[in-house]
Design an enzyme around this catalytic site. Structure first.
Site, PDB file in Angstrom:
ATOM      1  CG  ASP A  22      51.149  43.768 -17.012  1.00 17.90           C
ATOM      2  OD1 ASP A  22      50.397  44.075 -15.978  1.00 17.90           O
ATOM      3  OD2 ASP A  22      50.614  44.234 -17.547  1.00 17.90           O
ATOM      4  CE1 TYR A  52      48.434  44.103 -22.584  1.00 16.28           C
ATOM      5  CE2 TYR A  52      49.879  43.253 -21.408  1.00 16.28           C
ATOM      6  CZ  TYR A  52      49.071  44.164 -21.853  1.00 16.28           C
ATOM      7  OH  TYR A  52      48.892  45.652 -20.722  1.00 16.28           O
ATOM      8  CE  LYS A  62      46.835  44.560 -17.494  1.00 13.08           C
ATOM      9  NZ  LYS A  62      48.314  43.929 -17.600  1.00 13.08           N
ATOM     10  CG  HIS A  79      42.937  45.452 -20.797  1.00  8.12           C
ATOM     11  ND1 HIS A  79      43.944  44.611 -20.714  1.00  8.12           N
ATOM     12  CD2 HIS A  79      43.327  46.458 -21.135  1.00  8.12           C
ATOM     13  CE1 HIS A  79      44.854  45.379 -21.364  1.00  8.12           C
ATOM     14  NE2 HIS A  79      44.966  46.595 -21.204  1.00  8.12           N
TER      15      HIS A  79
END
Length: 341
Positions: free
Chosen positions: A52, A57, A86, A119
């Site tokens: 994931d 990120y 996402k 998200h």
């Protein structure tokens, strides 16, 4: 639920018939190339197939390189992996959805992703490459409706470059509204879940509507800096809770393993984050024991409605999905050494 004996045998069927491994590796805050490479390699060797990540990120490129290396070395086949990323909030205008997706797909160096999530239900204005665009120290909200974003998400499925689509951080009413207009219902809702935030109503709703849940921050994000805690009322040490530790002793397991088992036993996928080889392996040892009814009741009785992961500055957004008390989601952004999230 069928008895499961290994991570490779543990999966949940999504509402489109595809299989998603119940245990995945979360990668939030793992940005160091060497650390990402090592974590992916260790995880694949340990049996992980579900990974994931997210545009937010800022590690998709490192993850893509690590996965490519593992495939080239013959350690794993692409079709055996389940890769999740996402769409970030600044790409929610329907015309920007494809732009955001292409950025992620290119960074990951993949032909497709297995699951692509919105998200959050909340949109932000697109200002270049800014993740949290601001003016005069205020976040720049966008009035883009998540329903319109979803329609653009649906078009990605027909392109063949996304196998399943879903959402993250959506509440029940937002899911109801989305389901009322969606041509493709969301396959997954990824949310914060742990015994301090059981969210029974959301779990029941998602199960009734064939939306699979994925739990993030299953350990309560234990490494949050003190300045982000909310004082004496903040139940900050989920892994040290005496009830959880008593159950761990009973089963001769770690508290982390009890918390992971709590989810997979309910057919809720879970994505603990770790960069430690020891913990990455330990986290897989949750498919060869069962929590009994008393264990599950005891864990659910710990519910405090407490959230560790929220963006405080988003409270005034028209599509803000949470109405309870919490600490800042952005608290964890400054943490670089959190082994389990």
């Amino acid at each position: 639920m069928a008895h499961m004996t290994s991570i490779l045998e543990s999966a949940v069927k999504l509402n489109n018939g595809r299989q998603m491994p119940l245990l995945g590796l979360g990668t939030w805050q793992n940005k160091q190339p060497g650390s990402v490479q090592d974590a992916i390699e260790t995880a694949i060797t340990a049996g992980y197939r579900h990974f994931d990540t997210a545009y937010l990120y800022r590690n998709e490129a490192e993850i893509g390189e690590a996965i490519k290396a593992q495939i080239q070395q013959g350690k794993v086949k692409r079709e055996d992996l389940f890769i999740v990323t996402k769409l970030w909030l600044t790409f929610y205008s329907p015309e920007d959805v494809l732009v955001g997706f292409n950025k992620s797909l290119e960074a990951l160096q993949l032909d497709y992703v297995d699951l692509y999530l919105m998200h959050s239900p909340m949109a932000l204005q697109r200002q270049g490459d800014e993740i949290f665009p601001k003016k005069d120290e205020e976040l720049l909200f966008s009035d883009t409706d998540y329903v319109d974003t979803w329609k653009a998400m649906e078009s990605l499925v027909s392109s063949g470059r996304v196998k399943s689509i879903g959402v993250s951080n959506f509440n029940i009413s937002q899911l109801q509204r989305l389901l009322s207009v969606a041509k493709i219902p969301p396959a997954v809702n990824q949310v914060e879940l742990h015994p301090y935030l059981v969210q029974s109503d959301l779990v029941k709703f998602c199960k009734a509507n064939k939306i699979t849940l994925t739990a993030f921050s299953p350990f309560g994000c234990p490494g949050r800096p003190k300045e982000f805690h909310i004082g004496a009322t903040d139940p900050e040490k989920l892994l040290e809770d005496p009830v959880i530790n008593d159950i761990a002793k009973k089963h001769q397991r770690t508290p982390a393993q009890i918390l992971l088992r709590f989810h997979v036993q309910q057919d809720i996928a879970v994505i603990p984050k770790s960069a430690s080889p020891k913990r990455i392996l330990e986290n897989t040892k949750v498919f060869d024991f069962f929590l009994d009814e008393d264990d599950m009741k005891a864990l659910k009785s710990l519910d405090k409605g407490w959230r560790c992961c929220i963006i405080e500055e988003m409270k005034s957004h028209p599509f803000f999905p949470f109405k309870d008390s919490y600490v800042s989601w952005r608290a964890c952004e400054g943490i670089s050494e959190v082994e389990n999230k």
